[in-house]
Design a protein around this motif. Sequence first.
Motif, PDB file in Angstrom:
ATOM      1  N   GLY A  28     -17.458  -3.434  -1.146  1.00 53.26           N
ATOM      2  CA  GLY A  28     -18.856  -3.645  -0.804  1.00 53.26           C
ATOM      3  C   GLY A  28     -19.227  -3.110   0.559  1.00 53.26           C
ATOM      4  N   THR A  30     -21.158  -4.682   4.626  1.00 54.30           N
ATOM      5  CA  THR A  30     -21.773  -5.751   5.406  1.00 54.30           C
ATOM      6  C   THR A  30     -22.923  -5.138   6.189  1.00 54.30           C
ATOM      7  OG1 THR A  30     -19.683  -6.964   5.565  1.00 54.30           O
ATOM      8  CG2 THR A  30     -21.379  -7.512   7.174  1.00 54.30           C
ATOM      9  N   ALA A  40     -23.940  -9.998   3.470  1.00 57.93           N
ATOM     10  CA  ALA A  40     -22.852  -9.781   2.510  1.00 57.93           C
ATOM     11  C   ALA A  40     -23.354  -9.647   1.077  1.00 57.93           C
ATOM     12  CB  ALA A  40     -21.843 -10.921   2.600  1.00 57.93           C
ATOM     13  N   ASN A  43     -21.240  -7.614  -1.236  1.00 60.64           N
ATOM     14  CA  ASN A  43     -19.947  -8.231  -1.526  1.00 60.64           C
ATOM     15  C   ASN A  43     -20.093  -9.376  -2.537  1.00 60.64           C
ATOM     16  OD1 ASN A  43     -18.853  -6.525   0.475  1.00 60.64           O
ATOM     17  ND2 ASN A  43     -19.368  -8.012   2.057  1.00 60.64           N
ATOM     18  N   THR A  47     -18.316  -8.920  -6.209  1.00 64.14           N
ATOM     19  CA  THR A  47     -17.278  -9.906  -6.523  1.00 64.14           C
ATOM     20  C   THR A  47     -17.632 -10.707  -7.766  1.00 64.14           C
ATOM     21  OG1 THR A  47     -16.692 -10.092  -4.177  1.00 64.14           O
ATOM     22  CG2 THR A  47     -15.976 -11.864  -5.633  1.00 64.14           C
ATOM     23  N   THR A  69     -12.058  -8.416  -2.458  1.00 65.37           N
ATOM     24  CA  THR A  69     -13.122  -7.457  -2.147  1.00 65.37           C
ATOM     25  C   THR A  69     -12.967  -6.904  -0.736  1.00 65.37           C
ATOM     26  OG1 THR A  69     -14.648  -8.608  -3.622  1.00 65.37           O
ATOM     27  CG2 THR A  69     -15.625  -7.177  -1.944  1.00 65.37           C
ATOM     28  N   PRO A  71     -14.802  -5.876   2.326  1.00 65.02           N
ATOM     29  CA  PRO A  71     -16.162  -6.276   2.683  1.00 65.02           C
ATOM     30  C   PRO A  71     -16.934  -5.288   3.553  1.00 65.02           C
ATOM     31  CG  PRO A  71     -14.624  -7.367   4.135  1.00 65.02           C
ATOM     32  CD  PRO A  71     -13.797  -6.565   3.158  1.00 65.02           C
TER      33      PRO A  71
END
Length: 254
Positions: A28, A30, A40, A43, A47, A69, A71
């Motif tokens: 993913g 941030t 997030a 993420n 997930t 994951t 992140p």
Amino acid sequence: MIRPYILSETNWGHLEHGQVELAILPWGATEAHNYHLPYATDNYQATAIVEEAAGQAWKKGNRVMVLPTVPYGVNTGQPDIYLDMNLNPSTQLAILRDLVAVLHRQGIHKLLIFNGHGGNDFKPMVREVGLEFPDMFISLSFFPQLVEKDLYFEAPGDHADEMETSLMLHLHPQLVLPREKWGSGAAKKWKIQALNGAGVWAERKWSSVSEDTGVGDPKKATAAKGARFFKDVCHTLAIIFQDICEVDKDDLYM
């Protein structure tokens, strides 16, 4: 209850004699998602989708394993957006190479990278890693492309838009600010007209494109839309997991 197909939850007691056919790596980012969604968001979405789809595949006897994951993603176009965290593509390549080496050493020769962030571009990395590990079968999935978005959502967009807001209203409504806090997601277009199409590309400087960091109007987002989209994406992805598990990686073509 421990889910044996989630690496972060399972244990050596289960894995000591286990045989994983397919490893799944959610990746993913941030970064800011308009005013109302958490940093997030990518993420959380990636997930949740892979865990649900992996559970469906597991129930049908497919030996899948969801890895933790990653992140952080590529956010090179957002260096001035506060606390948008960046991994350079070269760093991603190093991480991917190390993780593939672990899987290869363990005898797990199928990997699916599940991308939750539009700024990540794994194709060149997979080509390079694939040369180093020619007996690995590495595939990619980017969830907004798994189903036809227009069947679920009305407003176009690609960041903190109606789709992402709907998903988060379904998955983690407690993390979504009240509607009066939502930005419009209005975004500027390129003056070079070709860059607004599909045939030419340049990286957008996010702070020059959007005041609230969103691209796409979220106002018509609902949890019900998110739930329907989530269900169909997970079902589609579970079938993909099953197909990869069941195929002979040395006999892939018809």
